[in-house]
Design a protein around this motif. Structure first.
Motif, mmCIF file in Angstrom:
data_model
loop_
_atom_site.group_PDB
_atom_site.id
_atom_site.type_symbol
_atom_site.label_atom_id
_atom_site.label_comp_id
_atom_site.label_asym_id
_atom_site.label_seq_id
_atom_site.Cartn_x
_atom_site.Cartn_y
_atom_site.Cartn_z
ATOM 1 N N PRO A 1 0.831 -1.215 0.000
ATOM 2 C CA PRO A 1 0.000 0.000 0.000
ATOM 3 C C PRO A 1 0.854 1.248 0.000
ATOM 4 N N SER A 2 0.288 2.348 -0.545
ATOM 5 C CA SER A 2 1.013 3.612 -0.606
ATOM 6 C C SER A 2 1.094 4.256 0.758
ATOM 7 N N ALA A 3 1.976 5.264 0.856
ATOM 8 C CA ALA A 3 2.197 5.949 2.129
ATOM 9 C C ALA A 3 1.007 6.782 2.514
ATOM 10 N N ASP A 4 0.896 7.072 3.817
ATOM 11 C CA ASP A 4 -0.191 7.918 4.297
ATOM 12 C C ASP A 4 -0.100 9.288 3.703
ATOM 13 N N PRO A 5 -1.260 9.905 3.332
ATOM 14 C CA PRO A 5 -1.222 11.264 2.769
ATOM 15 C C PRO A 5 -0.693 12.264 3.773
ATOM 16 N N GLY A 6 0.103 13.199 3.255
ATOM 17 C CA GLY A 6 0.588 14.283 4.098
ATOM 18 C C GLY A 6 1.864 13.977 4.826
ATOM 19 N N ALA A 7 2.332 12.701 4.766
ATOM 20 C CA ALA A 7 3.539 12.356 5.510
ATOM 21 C C ALA A 7 4.766 12.961 4.867
ATOM 22 N N ALA A 8 5.729 13.320 5.687
ATOM 23 C CA ALA A 8 6.998 13.837 5.173
ATOM 24 C C ALA A 8 8.110 12.963 5.705
ATOM 25 N N THR A 9 8.950 12.451 4.834
ATOM 26 C CA THR A 9 10.037 11.584 5.235
ATOM 27 C C THR A 9 11.360 12.279 5.013
ATOM 28 N N ALA A 10 12.195 12.348 6.032
ATOM 29 C CA ALA A 10 13.527 12.944 5.905
ATOM 30 C C ALA A 10 14.534 11.833 5.679
ATOM 31 N N GLN B 1 -2.272 12.308 -1.131
ATOM 32 C CA GLN B 1 -3.230 11.699 -2.051
ATOM 33 C C GLN B 1 -3.956 12.815 -2.777
ATOM 34 N N VAL B 2 -4.077 12.722 -4.097
ATOM 35 C CA VAL B 2 -4.768 13.739 -4.876
ATOM 36 C C VAL B 2 -5.864 13.092 -5.700
ATOM 37 N N GLY B 3 -6.610 13.923 -6.445
ATOM 38 C CA GLY B 3 -7.733 13.430 -7.232
ATOM 39 C C GLY B 3 -9.032 13.644 -6.504
ATOM 40 N N LYS B 4 -10.136 13.585 -7.239
ATOM 41 C CA LYS B 4 -11.449 13.842 -6.643
ATOM 42 C C LYS B 4 -11.749 12.915 -5.487
ATOM 43 N N ASP B 5 -11.339 11.666 -5.612
ATOM 44 C CA ASP B 5 -11.584 10.700 -4.544
ATOM 45 C C ASP B 5 -10.380 10.554 -3.620
ATOM 46 N N GLY B 6 -9.344 11.377 -3.856
ATOM 47 C CA GLY B 6 -8.158 11.312 -3.004
ATOM 48 C C GLY B 6 -7.428 9.998 -3.091
ATOM 49 N N GLY B 7 -7.507 9.335 -4.246
ATOM 50 C CA GLY B 7 -6.944 8.002 -4.347
ATOM 51 C C GLY B 7 -5.679 7.880 -5.155
ATOM 52 N N LEU B 8 -5.071 8.999 -5.553
ATOM 53 C CA LEU B 8 -3.875 8.929 -6.388
ATOM 54 C C LEU B 8 -2.641 9.239 -5.554
ATOM 55 N N PRO B 9 -1.798 8.234 -5.308
ATOM 56 C CA PRO B 9 -0.586 8.480 -4.508
ATOM 57 C C PRO B 9 0.330 9.475 -5.220
ATOM 58 N N THR B 10 0.861 10.413 -4.453
ATOM 59 C CA THR B 10 1.701 11.469 -5.015
ATOM 60 C C THR B 10 2.906 11.703 -4.113
ATOM 61 N N TRP B 11 4.058 11.882 -4.738
ATOM 62 C CA TRP B 11 5.293 12.170 -4.016
ATOM 63 C C TRP B 11 5.820 13.523 -4.487
ATOM 64 N N ALA B 12 6.162 14.399 -3.583
ATOM 65 C CA ALA B 12 6.676 15.737 -3.924
ATOM 66 C C ALA B 12 7.975 15.961 -3.172
ATOM 67 N N ALA B 13 8.972 16.476 -3.874
ATOM 68 C CA ALA B 13 10.276 16.707 -3.250
ATOM 69 C C ALA B 13 11.035 17.748 -4.053
ATOM 70 N N ILE C 1 7.188 16.341 -8.869
ATOM 71 C CA ILE C 1 5.965 15.722 -8.357
ATOM 72 C C ILE C 1 5.709 14.468 -9.187
ATOM 73 N N VAL C 2 5.594 13.340 -8.527
ATOM 74 C CA VAL C 2 5.285 12.079 -9.195
ATOM 75 C C VAL C 2 3.925 11.613 -8.702
ATOM 76 N N THR C 3 2.980 11.459 -9.609
ATOM 77 C CA THR C 3 1.645 10.992 -9.258
ATOM 78 C C THR C 3 1.346 9.708 -10.020
ATOM 79 N N GLN C 4 0.892 8.699 -9.287
ATOM 80 C CA GLN C 4 0.550 7.418 -9.901
ATOM 81 C C GLN C 4 -0.941 7.396 -10.227
ATOM 82 N N THR C 5 -1.250 7.238 -11.484
ATOM 83 C CA THR C 5 -2.639 7.152 -11.931
ATOM 84 C C THR C 5 -2.888 5.766 -12.510
ATOM 85 N N LEU C 6 -4.144 5.480 -12.854
ATOM 86 C CA LEU C 6 -4.461 4.199 -13.476
ATOM 87 C C LEU C 6 -3.786 4.061 -14.839
#
Length: 529
Positions: A72-81, A208-220, A245-250
């Motif tokens: 499973p993808s990471a929790d939304p809003g998390a920041a990893t150092a 998580q982005v998208g209307k349903d908040g289901g698209l995992p996204t990484w920003a750095a 920004i990397v976003t995974q879509t279908l």
């Protein structure tokens, strides 16, 4: 007030982060005049603060674990150092009890006002495909490997090409089959190590982005800096920061990029993700800092996810010497604005500015300066309100400037007739300066009463002008509209040149310089004040 050229000295920054009522509050203190910057995308230089996005999309990804199963993808809003040595997580600090600043209600701006320019953005899509099926991604983790050494080609172009290949957006240059990264955070960190010879702590924000908040996204923010050649100074190396920004879509991966000014100190960052448009979807706020001789200039860029791509939200946000930052109720609340140079003068005051999303862009909604000690400061406040379209408040502040009696010029300074004069030392000069401000406030009050059909509502409550420049009020007594008033003021200003000299007497290059033309013009941009 005056826009100036840049200077350079060292900068001092202290940051604190807290979570407050569903928002993240980030505060900083900066000592340091702004440097003109150019923002680029893949080598194309544009004037500040133009920033372009280049979203690109891969075909269907699949990110299996070593065992072949999806994680499973990471929790939304998390920041990893991700430090270069020992792995350890750096979560956001605990909530703060500080109360948020409450902005004023929406203004009713004049069509002539444009308090926040909206730079254009560009977007392109690369729809190259791979044969992999969609899948979920592994959570962001830290790598176990050390620094592998610099790449042969250390450039933003090379970095982006490697990212496109690694995400299956374009075919691999070696011709090998596409194998997606098993962990996006770890992959980004390895790229950071490879392209940055000054590699340090690395942060990846997952949302998580998208209307349903289901698209995992990484920003750095990644840095590109080649090691200085033998015999050269480290300062000669070119260090660039780029937001990715990397976003995974279908349908695959989408890659968005934002480039910032040269960043030798490593200050560009993801400031905060949050909903600025009110649609329930998270935008990403980015921050860059450019050091001048005496002042650091902070720029904020907002990226949004729309129609399966990332784009820059129009709206300029540039603030000098930021001391605090908040995201509250969909608004960015930024405190700052001071110029550290001695030549900027002692009349300037820190302001709390509120930026909100409106009509497709981020716009300056409010600007409140700390209380001043003179009628001149009341006049500045009124002009700011006028620029933002708060007509009633502007009228009240012009009235306050006329009626103020408790002035103090302590710690202020005048530059008049080629002499530098400390405040509270020459009463005659200060009285004449007060009379000049009084006449100016009455003029601006009369002009907004003409423009916004509140004629006489405030000016009728004022007593007659008995100061040194009362003849201006007398000349305007029978004027019926702004056009007539402008003509009268221009002619009167020529006959009374000392009036303008006194209005321009406050020492400091950041103060507005008035002439017979702009003395009665609309105030279009708050940052000009």
């Amino acid at each position: 007030m005056t826009r100036t050229s840049a200077h350079r000295i060292k900068r001092r920054v202290v940051h604190a982060v807290s979570v407050l009522g569903g928002m993240i509050v980030i505060a900083g203190i900066t000592v340091g005049c702004s440097k003109e910057t150019g923002l680029t995308v893949e080598g194309t230089v544009t004037p500040p603060p133009q920033i372009s996005m280049t979203p690109v999309v891969s075909a269907a990804p699949n990110q299996p674990t070593a065992s072949g199963s999806a994680v499973p993808s990471a929790d939304p809003g998390a920041a990893t150092a991700v430090p270069s040595a020992t792995p350890s997580q750096t979560p956001f600090p605990t909530p703060s009890s500080n109360s948020p600043w409450n902005p004023s209600p929406e203004p009713t701006p004049s069509p002539s006002l444009n308090p926040s320019p909206t730079p254009a953005s560009t977007a392109t899509i690369d729809d190259s495909s791979s044969s992999y099926e969609p899948g979920t991604t592994a959570p962001t983790t830290r790598p176990d490997s050390g620094h592998p050494g610099p790449a042969a080609d250390i450039s933003v172009t090379a970095l982006l090409q490697e990212m496109r290949e690694g995400l299956g957006i374009v075919p691999n240059a070696s011709g090998t089959p596409f194998i997606p990264p098993s962990d996006i955070g770890d992959w980004l960190n390895k790229l950071s190590i490879k392209y940055d010879s000054n590699y340090g702590t690395f942060y990846v924000h997952t949302i998580q982005v998208g209307k349903d908040g289901g698209l995992p996204t990484w920003a750095a923010v990644l840095y590109v800096e080649a090691p200085a050649s033998e015999g050269s100074k480290k300062e000669q190396s070119s260090r660039q920061s780029i937001g990715v920004i990397v976003t995974q879509t279908l349908g695959g991966y989408v890659l968005g990029t934002v480039e910032f000014p040269m960043d030798f100190m490593g200050t560009s960052k993801v400031e905060i993700p949050g909903d600025l448009t009110g649609d329930g979807n998270k935008e990403i706020v980015w921050n860059w800092v450019v050091d001048g001789a005496h002042t650091s200039t902070y720029g904020y860029v907002v990226t949004q996810w729309e129609a399966n791509k990332w784009s820059v939200m129009p709206g300029e946000i540039v603030v000098r010497s930021v001391s605090s930052f908040q995201l509250f109720n969909g608004a960015l609340i930024i405190k700052g604005g001071l110029v550290g140079s001695a030549g900027a003068g002692p009349w300037q005051r820190e302001a709390t500015q509120t930026y909100k999303y409106k009509d497709g862009s981020m716009k300056l909604n409010e600007s409140i300066k700390v209380n001043g000690t003179t009628a001149y400061h009341n006049l500045e406040d009124a002009l700011t309100s006028e620029a933002l379209g708060y007509w009633e408040r502007a009228a009240q502040q012009f009235t306050a400037a006329v009626n103020r009696k408790d002035e103090s010029y302590q710690d202020l300074r005048f530059e008049y007739q080629d002499k530098m004069i400390e405040g509270n030392t020459i009463m005659e000069l200060e009285n004449r300066f007060r009379d000049a401000v009084n006449a100016f406030a009455r003029l601006r009050l009369q002009l907004i009463e003409f423009d916004h059909h509140i004629a006489g509502k405030y000016s009728s409550l004022l007593g007659p002008d008995k100061g040194s420049y009362a003849s201006l009020s007398e000349a305007l007594f029978s004027v019926k509209n702004r056009e007539e008033a402008i003509k009268v003021v221009q002619e009167w200003s020529v006959a009374h040149p000392d009036w303008l000299k006194l209005l321009n007497a406050p020492f400091g290059y950041v103060n507005q310089r008035w002439d017979k033309e702009n003395i009665s013009e609309f105030i279009n941009v708050v940052n000009e004040l």
